[in-house]
Design a protein around this motif. Sequence first.
Motif, PDB file in Angstrom:
ATOM      1  N   ARG A   1      37.310  26.728  24.176  1.00  0.00           N
ATOM      2  CA  ARG A   1      37.744  25.390  24.583  1.00  0.00           C
ATOM      3  C   ARG A   1      38.328  25.410  26.001  1.00  0.00           C
ATOM      4  N   MET A   2      38.922  26.510  26.376  1.00  0.00           N
ATOM      5  CA  MET A   2      39.592  26.619  27.663  1.00  0.00           C
ATOM      6  C   MET A   2      38.591  26.733  28.820  1.00  0.00           C
ATOM      7  N   VAL A   3      37.535  27.536  28.626  1.00  0.00           N
ATOM      8  CA  VAL A   3      36.645  27.832  29.765  1.00  0.00           C
ATOM      9  C   VAL A   3      35.327  27.068  29.714  1.00  0.00           C
ATOM     10  N   HIS A   4      34.996  26.441  28.589  1.00  0.00           N
ATOM     11  CA  HIS A   4      33.765  25.637  28.459  1.00  0.00           C
ATOM     12  C   HIS A   4      32.524  26.394  28.945  1.00  0.00           C
ATOM     13  N   PRO A   5      32.150  27.487  28.245  1.00  0.00           N
ATOM     14  CA  PRO A   5      30.958  28.221  28.669  1.00  0.00           C
ATOM     15  C   PRO A   5      29.700  27.368  28.507  1.00  0.00           C
ATOM     16  N   HIS A   6      28.750  27.567  29.393  1.00  0.00           N
ATOM     17  CA  HIS A   6      27.486  26.826  29.327  1.00  0.00           C
ATOM     18  C   HIS A   6      26.484  27.625  28.511  1.00  0.00           C
ATOM     19  N   PRO A   7      26.160  27.181  27.301  1.00  0.00           N
ATOM     20  CA  PRO A   7      25.253  27.952  26.434  1.00  0.00           C
ATOM     21  C   PRO A   7      23.872  28.096  27.050  1.00  0.00           C
ATOM     22  N   ARG A   8      23.275  29.263  26.833  1.00  0.00           N
ATOM     23  CA  ARG A   8      21.977  29.553  27.431  1.00  0.00           C
ATOM     24  C   ARG A   8      20.811  29.027  26.610  1.00  0.00           C
ATOM     25  N   ASN A   9      21.049  28.636  25.362  1.00  0.00           N
ATOM     26  CA  ASN A   9      19.972  28.132  24.505  1.00  0.00           C
ATOM     27  C   ASN A   9      20.595  27.327  23.364  1.00  0.00           C
ATOM     28  N   PRO A  10      19.791  26.577  22.607  1.00  0.00           N
ATOM     29  CA  PRO A  10      20.330  25.753  21.515  1.00  0.00           C
ATOM     30  C   PRO A  10      21.063  26.579  20.462  1.00  0.00           C
ATOM     31  N   GLY A  11      20.601  27.814  20.221  1.00  0.00           N
ATOM     32  CA  GLY A  11      21.258  28.645  19.216  1.00  0.00           C
ATOM     33  C   GLY A  11      22.683  28.986  19.605  1.00  0.00           C
ATOM     34  N   ARG A  12      22.876  29.369  20.874  1.00  0.00           N
ATOM     35  CA  ARG A  12      24.221  29.700  21.323  1.00  0.00           C
ATOM     36  C   ARG A  12      25.094  28.441  21.369  1.00  0.00           C
ATOM     37  N   GLU A  13      24.493  27.284  21.718  1.00  0.00           N
ATOM     38  CA  GLU A  13      25.238  26.028  21.724  1.00  0.00           C
ATOM     39  C   GLU A  13      25.763  25.715  20.321  1.00  0.00           C
ATOM     40  N   ALA A  14      24.902  25.922  19.312  1.00  0.00           N
ATOM     41  CA  ALA A  14      25.320  25.686  17.927  1.00  0.00           C
ATOM     42  C   ALA A  14      26.401  26.683  17.509  1.00  0.00           C
ATOM     43  N   PHE A  15      26.260  27.932  17.961  1.00  0.00           N
ATOM     44  CA  PHE A  15      27.243  28.965  17.608  1.00  0.00           C
ATOM     45  C   PHE A  15      28.607  28.635  18.202  1.00  0.00           C
TER      46      PHE A  15
END
Length: 518
Positions: free
Chosen positions: A172-186
């Motif tokens: 929540r602090m750093v807001h990483p940008h997911p590389r794919n839909p799977g990581r976004e869901a994770f």
Amino acid sequence: MANRSLFASSQGRLVPQSDCINQSGAPAYDLVAPHKLAQLAMTGTFGGGYYRDAASQMRELIALAQKVSPEFLARAAVHVRERGYMKDTPCLLLAVLSLRDPALFARAFARIVTNGKMLRNFVQIMRSGQVGRKSLGSRPKGLVQDWLNGATDTQLLSASVGQSPSLADVIRMVHPHPRNPGREAFYAWLIGRPAETALLPENVQALLAFRSGQSDILPDVPFQLLGSLNLTPAHWEQVARRATWQTLRQGLNMLTRNGAFGNAETVTHVAAVLRDPERIRAAKAMPYQLMATLRALSPDVDPALADALHDAMELAVANVPRIAGRVVICPDVSGSMSSPVTGYRLGATTTVRCIDVAALVAAALKRTNRDALVLPFEQRVCDVVLEPRDTIMTNATRLAAIGGGGTDCAAPLARLNEKGGRADLVVFISDNESWMRVDANARGTALMREWETLKRRCPGARLVCIDIQPYGTSQASEREDILNIGGFSDAVFDQMAAFASGEVGAAYWVQQIEREVL
């Protein structure tokens, strides 16, 4: 004519004058800033010690990190993590480095932040404001994002165990940008938001199915994520077979309580893991950790597993050097050595004391150097007989059971000098807080005066002082025949061997740090 009692001629080399007062109020030698930083970082755990609280320990380490060059600071942080196996102090040094030299900070980050726990430690320290800022800043934030995005699903799931901050807090602090839909869901699942189950990693899907009762197959996830579930002994047996070396070492009592070792084959498998040299090295096991496990081991644990831990202890100190010549080992068994080796920490104070670590190092040295003379000391030398053939734990326990008085680091050397004893290498393992023999009219410390007396008889003798508490002073001055080092990992044995053989000089430890490649 000048007063002869004050200005009488002295024989032998002049004892160096002490230049500071130690924590117990007695004369001592102050270490130069790089050496002091290294010593504090290799022994500091931010727990209150016998003479100093955690806050003052932290403040001094930060001040020293500001005083040394950024290059040395970066190398020290890496060395303390990779050679000292420390967790908190390298993160603190890294946090200071982020403000002093962002480029060096970026190069050191991956060497120190090697797992999710270290990531959370670093973020916690940065957010605390202790190093001068309460936000991460753009470069640290970017590196934390890179770590999250580069971590495997298994690494992230393991990192989700733990709080203050939790992995969810970090995300929540750093807001990483997911590389794919799977990581976004994770990421969404990790922070408690709705996520499409089909996009989650397979082991997370298996965990969710097991939790909901849709599957009876135990998922391959950290056991802490299963703790709230009613697992059967068969399930706990699977947990034991899958567990890492450190998890097994720490969890033998818990696994035994839950019936994990009802099957003889599981006991055999786990015992083989515990005594596996490769797994022990990969786990960076410190001997004192094994001591803590053995001391806390429930009598209900299978004897075969206890035997495996003893074997692991022998392997953990397998690199103790065989030293030519007469070796004298001086473990400090005074009252101040009764404090926890990693300090007093609310809810997390270790049962292993400084005296236990000193005894452990002495017993390990005695095992390899069977003719070594062991002189435990407090305000005097305590006589004890050690059998080289006994296990390291047996001898360490025997040593740790004696002593408890004041501290006189000169006592072992005084005993040698009284008896005309010889020595090629003398090893002290102490907190260096000697205070029992103070002479206001004499130069230096009592230890150095006794050392000079011994040197007249044994000119080639060398002295190694292993410091296991973060106080930053020594009873022995820094010079060519004296090596001051800090820490309680097996790295001290390598340094001791190189110094004892004459391959390196007294500045070896700091030089090692300066040579770290970033």
